[in-house]
Scaffold this active site. Structure first.
Site, PDB file in Angstrom:
ATOM      1  N   HIS A  59      37.241  36.312  31.913  1.00 10.75           N
ATOM      2  CA  HIS A  59      38.032  36.469  33.143  1.00 10.75           C
ATOM      3  C   HIS A  59      39.222  35.515  33.181  1.00 10.75           C
ATOM      4  O   HIS A  59      39.796  35.289  34.242  1.00 10.75           O
ATOM      5  CB  HIS A  59      37.162  36.216  34.372  1.00 10.75           C
ATOM      6  CG  HIS A  59      35.916  37.029  34.399  1.00 10.75           C
ATOM      7  ND1 HIS A  59      35.919  38.400  34.313  1.00 10.75           N
ATOM      8  CD2 HIS A  59      34.614  36.660  34.494  1.00 10.75           C
ATOM      9  CE1 HIS A  59      34.674  38.846  34.363  1.00 10.75           C
ATOM     10  NE2 HIS A  59      33.869  37.816  34.456  1.00 10.75           N
ATOM     11  N   HIS A 219      33.318  42.996  35.460  1.00  6.78           N
ATOM     12  CA  HIS A 219      32.437  42.983  34.291  1.00  6.78           C
ATOM     13  C   HIS A 219      32.386  44.356  33.630  1.00  6.78           C
ATOM     14  O   HIS A 219      31.378  44.720  33.034  1.00  6.78           O
ATOM     15  CB  HIS A 219      31.019  42.540  34.686  1.00  6.78           C
ATOM     16  CG  HIS A 219      30.949  41.113  35.096  1.00  6.78           C
ATOM     17  ND1 HIS A 219      30.105  40.663  36.091  1.00  6.78           N
ATOM     18  CD2 HIS A 219      31.627  40.027  34.665  1.00  6.78           C
ATOM     19  CE1 HIS A 219      30.268  39.363  36.245  1.00  6.78           C
ATOM     20  NE2 HIS A 219      31.183  38.960  35.394  1.00  6.78           N
TER      21      HIS A 219
END
Length: 329
Positions: A59, A219
């Site tokens: 991320h 995700h």
């Protein structure tokens, strides 16, 4: 799959090492962990509440890119899309506690919540004072036992709390502020192409050339539904309509807006989308006091974009605009 990597199992350690080595001395890595800690002179001379966040890697720049003066004290980097272990989180808590306690900023995923809770219990057993806030800003999730996911709005929480911690807020005050900010933070994301996790080797889901996925997670989770591709303006209008439904008296309030690229979306397209959001809000007479556009909370190489609205309360804009020394902000 083509990636600029060496060995798949070394991706996270080598990423952390590269981050630290290129930070010009502002960061360090805790030995035998993938936790990134502040190493700047201000940190050595301050006595403030420590702020620790983290989660699965992939991320970036969240979370390690936001370690520095005015934001996080430490970030714990788990494997790709996987929570860091409790012992690594505990090591970070222990390293940044300057006697004022430590606040954990956790995204609402079951693994993150469980492991950060275990680390908190370990730290409390060693007489550390620790509190937690859990970010759950993703409105794409309606009914789930876990609740809503923590996504791009997390970075706004970290920015506000980082500025408040530097200003001398106590652990209790920071936890209360964090819960208030989270309550007023709402996010929605879409994707044109899924991410490719290196250990998997292919995109997480497939879309036709004329399709987009509406309501994706960071995700690589699929969204609420697959839809036909539309213009940036049409997409901005639809996303704003759904986000606005999360607030009461929407047009009577002031907002901070985050347009976030998810890894492979060019800045050109992010600014086009942001321009459409701005035009729509101006037509509605909505006051936007703060803008942020860029790749802040990504999903490896997902071609996607997320839109976050934060309904501002007194003083929050000052926290958002306060100077920071981090690699990612």
């Amino acid at each position: 799959m083509k990636k600029f990597i060496n060995q798949i199992e070394q991706i996270v350690p080598e990423m952390v090492q590269g981050l630290v080595q290129t930070s010009n001395g502002q960061l360090r890595c805790l030995e035998q962990t993938t936790a990134v800690i502040r190493n700047d002179p201000q940190f050595q001379n301050q006595t403030q509440v420590g702020l620790v966040s983290g989660g699965g890697s992939g991320h970036e720049p969240l979370h390690a890119g936001f370690v520095g003066d005015g934001m996080l004290s430490a970030a714990v980097c788990g494997e790709i899309f996987t929570s860091p272990t409790p012992d690594q989180i505990y090591a970070a808590i222990n390293a940044v506690d300057q006697g004022q306690g430590v606040l954990l900023i956790v995204k609402n995923y079951s693994g993150d919540v469980m492991n950060f809770d275990m680390a908190r219990e370990m730290a409390e057993a060693d007489n550390h004072q620790v509190a937690t806030v859990v970010v759950d800003d993703d409105i794409a999730i309606q009914d789930s036992e876990q609740g809503r996911r923590g996504v791009a709005g997390t970075v706004l929480v970290e920015k506000i709390l980082g500025a408040a911690a530097r200003a001398g807020y106590t652990l209790e005050q920071l936890q209360d502020l964090g819960q208030q900010v989270i309550k007023q933070t709402k996010t929605l994301a879409v994707a044109l192409h899924a991410a490719t996790v290196p250990g998997v080797g292919h995109p997480g889901f497939e879309l036709a050339d004329d399709e987009l996925e509406f309501g994706v997670g960071i995700h690589n989770e699929r969204g609420r539904n697959t839809e036909k591709l539309v213009t940036a303006h049409e997409l901005a209008a639809k996303m704003l309509e759904q986000l606005q439904g999360e607030f009461t008296d929407f047009t009577q309030q002031h907002y901070a807006i985050l347009v976030n690229g998810m890894g492979a979306t060019p800045l050109m397209e992010q600014y086009i989308f942001a321009n459409d959001v701005a035009d729509i809000l101006q037509q509605q007479g909505v006051a936007v006091d703060f803008w942020k556009v860029g790749n802040l909370v990504t999903s490896i190489d997902m071609t996607g974009i997320s839109l976050t609205l934060l309904q501002l309360q007194a003083g929050w804009r000052d926290w958002l605009t306060a100077d920071v020394t981090t690699l990612g902000w």
